[in-house]
Design a protein around this motif. Structure first.
Motif, PDB file in Angstrom:
ATOM      1  N   VAL A 179      40.141 -52.718 -26.364  1.00  0.00           N
ATOM      2  CA  VAL A 179      41.111 -53.046 -27.411  1.00  0.00           C
ATOM      3  C   VAL A 179      41.143 -51.981 -28.507  1.00  0.00           C
ATOM      4  O   VAL A 179      42.158 -51.818 -29.192  1.00  0.00           O
ATOM      5  N   PHE A 187      44.339 -57.128 -22.706  1.00  0.00           N
ATOM      6  CA  PHE A 187      42.987 -56.743 -23.115  1.00  0.00           C
ATOM      7  C   PHE A 187      42.474 -57.676 -24.208  1.00  0.00           C
ATOM      8  O   PHE A 187      41.313 -58.081 -24.198  1.00  0.00           O
ATOM      9  N   TRP A 188      43.342 -58.028 -25.157  1.00  0.00           N
ATOM     10  CA  TRP A 188      42.942 -58.943 -26.219  1.00  0.00           C
ATOM     11  C   TRP A 188      42.636 -60.332 -25.662  1.00  0.00           C
ATOM     12  O   TRP A 188      41.711 -61.008 -26.124  1.00  0.00           O
ATOM     13  N   GLU A 238      31.178 -57.430 -23.268  1.00  0.00           N
ATOM     14  CA  GLU A 238      31.773 -57.498 -24.599  1.00  0.00           C
ATOM     15  C   GLU A 238      31.969 -56.104 -25.181  1.00  0.00           C
ATOM     16  O   GLU A 238      33.020 -55.795 -25.771  1.00  0.00           O
ATOM     17  N   PHE A 288      38.660 -51.792 -19.800  1.00  0.00           N
ATOM     18  CA  PHE A 288      38.979 -53.185 -19.474  1.00  0.00           C
ATOM     19  C   PHE A 288      38.392 -53.570 -18.118  1.00  0.00           C
ATOM     20  O   PHE A 288      37.706 -54.593 -17.979  1.00  0.00           O
ATOM     21  N   TYR A 348      39.251 -60.192 -24.118  1.00  0.00           N
ATOM     22  CA  TYR A 348      38.273 -60.116 -25.206  1.00  0.00           C
ATOM     23  C   TYR A 348      38.046 -61.513 -25.800  1.00  0.00           C
ATOM     24  O   TYR A 348      36.910 -61.921 -26.072  1.00  0.00           O
ATOM     25  N   GLY A 375      34.732 -53.831 -18.253  1.00  0.00           N
ATOM     26  CA  GLY A 375      34.308 -55.093 -18.845  1.00  0.00           C
ATOM     27  C   GLY A 375      34.300 -56.221 -17.825  1.00  0.00           C
ATOM     28  O   GLY A 375      33.360 -57.038 -17.783  1.00  0.00           O
ATOM     29  N   LEU A 378      34.926 -54.363 -23.413  1.00  0.00           N
ATOM     30  CA  LEU A 378      36.218 -54.921 -23.814  1.00  0.00           C
ATOM     31  C   LEU A 378      36.548 -54.562 -25.260  1.00  0.00           C
ATOM     32  O   LEU A 378      37.723 -54.388 -25.609  1.00  0.00           O
ATOM     33  N   ALA A 379      35.514 -54.440 -26.093  1.00  0.00           N
ATOM     34  CA  ALA A 379      35.739 -53.973 -27.461  1.00  0.00           C
ATOM     35  C   ALA A 379      36.314 -52.561 -27.444  1.00  0.00           C
ATOM     36  O   ALA A 379      37.210 -52.223 -28.230  1.00  0.00           O
ATOM     37  N   ALA A 412      41.170 -63.009 -31.368  1.00  0.00           N
ATOM     38  CA  ALA A 412      41.585 -62.180 -30.227  1.00  0.00           C
ATOM     39  C   ALA A 412      42.804 -62.769 -29.532  1.00  0.00           C
ATOM     40  O   ALA A 412      43.748 -62.048 -29.177  1.00  0.00           O
TER      41      ALA A 412
END
Length: 395
Positions: free
Chosen positions: A270, A279-280, A263, A247, A283, A250, A266-267, A299
């Protein structure tokens, strides 16, 4: 053992909250036979495997059975920590409270329950429990740490910092307390002082991944991007499944203008920590900035569905529905959000916009006025709400 980070308290930067120790009156433990220990060990192994496979209910049942075998506090603590990470904050609070209610003199129970309440964003309740813990033993740093975190959650920053400093003074060799104090300082914009606390945490516990993550985040805010990257990579080397590290990575890539890398990180965040609503939300922000509305909505919805939800995701989800002119869906969602959190001003601002678009002028004005009542004096949307009220009154 380091427990979950109570990150929702400080949005993108908060310190770790770890297992409390010391203080209060130690309760006499029942005698446990070797056979019971073996049974507990087997049940714990089952619980951990079920948790790893994402079977939350089965894992929780195994944890409960393991605790019932010999009432080992470490097992209970692991169960509460699991529930918190699994997006089951309310259940975590219930389990911790049961022990707290049954063990009035055990400081560990107070600390565990306070942690569960903090993880659920229940600052007032956590403060009450933390104050009771301090009353049990004023020299127990855990009580001061929980009290400080609760005060910060209630926007009593100066008092919260004082309590966290007391925890550090009482036990300067415990990384937990440096992390909590550092995160509080970072929240208040005192990034240099925060970084010093995170370095102190690393000195106390050099191989603790969360300390490297916290320092990496602070260094990013200081503009020391290369060293920030180094610390986050160290965290991932120590713990390849650390969602928090991905996180923060990101956010670092985003600051560098590297949207694809942001991206991707962050993917991973999550994926590794699917029950962290923050985190969502982040995202979703990446998708929103790229005008990938469907992915952003998905998200944000995940961030809202978790327990506890991430507050900003609620507002952004409502806003996206408005932008897509899905006014009926937005109205329904925002009313549900207000029922769940009647003090979030953004919900009223967005609901006012929905009613204005639907030409329900009186309802629109009422919601804009409610937003003005709740929003901070420096909220940049106050002017927009006032202008909307004036326009609606002249229709």
């Amino acid at each position: 053992m380091f427990r979950r980070l109570i990150w929702p308290l400080f949005a993108a930067s908060l310190a770790a909250s770890v297992a409390a120790c010391g203080g209060g009156t130690a309760e006499k433990k029942p005698v446990v036979t070797k056979s019971k220990k073996a049974e507990r060990k087997q049940l714990l192994a089952k619980a951990r495997n079920e948790a790893k496979d994402g079977n939350v209910d089965d894992a929780d049942e195994a944890y409960e059975q393991a605790y019932e075998v010999d009432k080992d506090f470490d097992t209970l603590e692991e169960r509460v920590d699991f529930l918190t990470h699994a997006g089951k904050a309310t259940k975590a609070q219930e389990v911790a409270k049961a022990y707290y209610d049954d063990h009035a003199t055990d400081a560990k129970g107070y600390a565990l329950y306070a942690d569960a309440l903090l993880a659920g964003n229940k600052g007032a309740e956590a403060l009450e429990v933390a104050e009771s813990l301090v009353s049990l033993d004023a020299d127990d740093p855990a009580g001061h740490e929980k009290k400080g975190l609760a005060l910060l959650m209630l926007d009593k920053s100066e008092e919260g910092i004082d309590e966290l400093k007391k925890a550090v003074q009482l036990d300067s060799k415990e990384a937990e307390y440096h992390l909590s104090l550092g995160a509080a300082l970072q929240k208040l914009g005192q990034v240099n002082d925060a970084a010093l606390e995170f370095r102190a945490a690393l000195k106390a516990s050099p191989d603790e991944p969360q300390a490297h993550v916290a320092l990496g985040a602070a260094l990013r805010d200081q503009g020391e991007l290369e060293e920030s990257m180094d610390q986050l990579q160290k965290a991932l080397k120590l713990d390849p499944d650390n969602g928090r590290a991905y996180f923060e990575l990101g956010l670092l890539y985003n600051k560098q203008g590297k949207a694809p890398d942001a991206e991707s990180a962050l993917a991973k965040a999550v994926q590794k920590s699917p029950n962290e609503s923050l985190f969502w939300y982040a995202y979703g922000e990446i998708f929103r900035l790229q005008a990938r509305t469907d992915e952003a909505l998905n998200a944000y919805q995940k961030a809202v569905d978790l327990d506890p939800p991430y507050p900003k995701a609620i507002a952004k989800l409502g806003l996206l529905l408005i932008e897509r002119k899905q006014y009926d869906d937005a109205e329904r969602f925002l009313i549900q959000s207000i029922r769940r959190d009647a003090k979030n001003p953004s919900n009223y601002l967005n609901l006012g916009a929905v009613y204005a678009a639907k030409k329900k002028n009186k309802l629109a004005i009422d919601n804009f006025e409610k937003f003005l009542e709740l929003a901070p004096k420096n909220d940049p949307d106050r002017a927009r709400a006032k202008d909307a009220i004036q326009e609606l009154k002249h229709r």
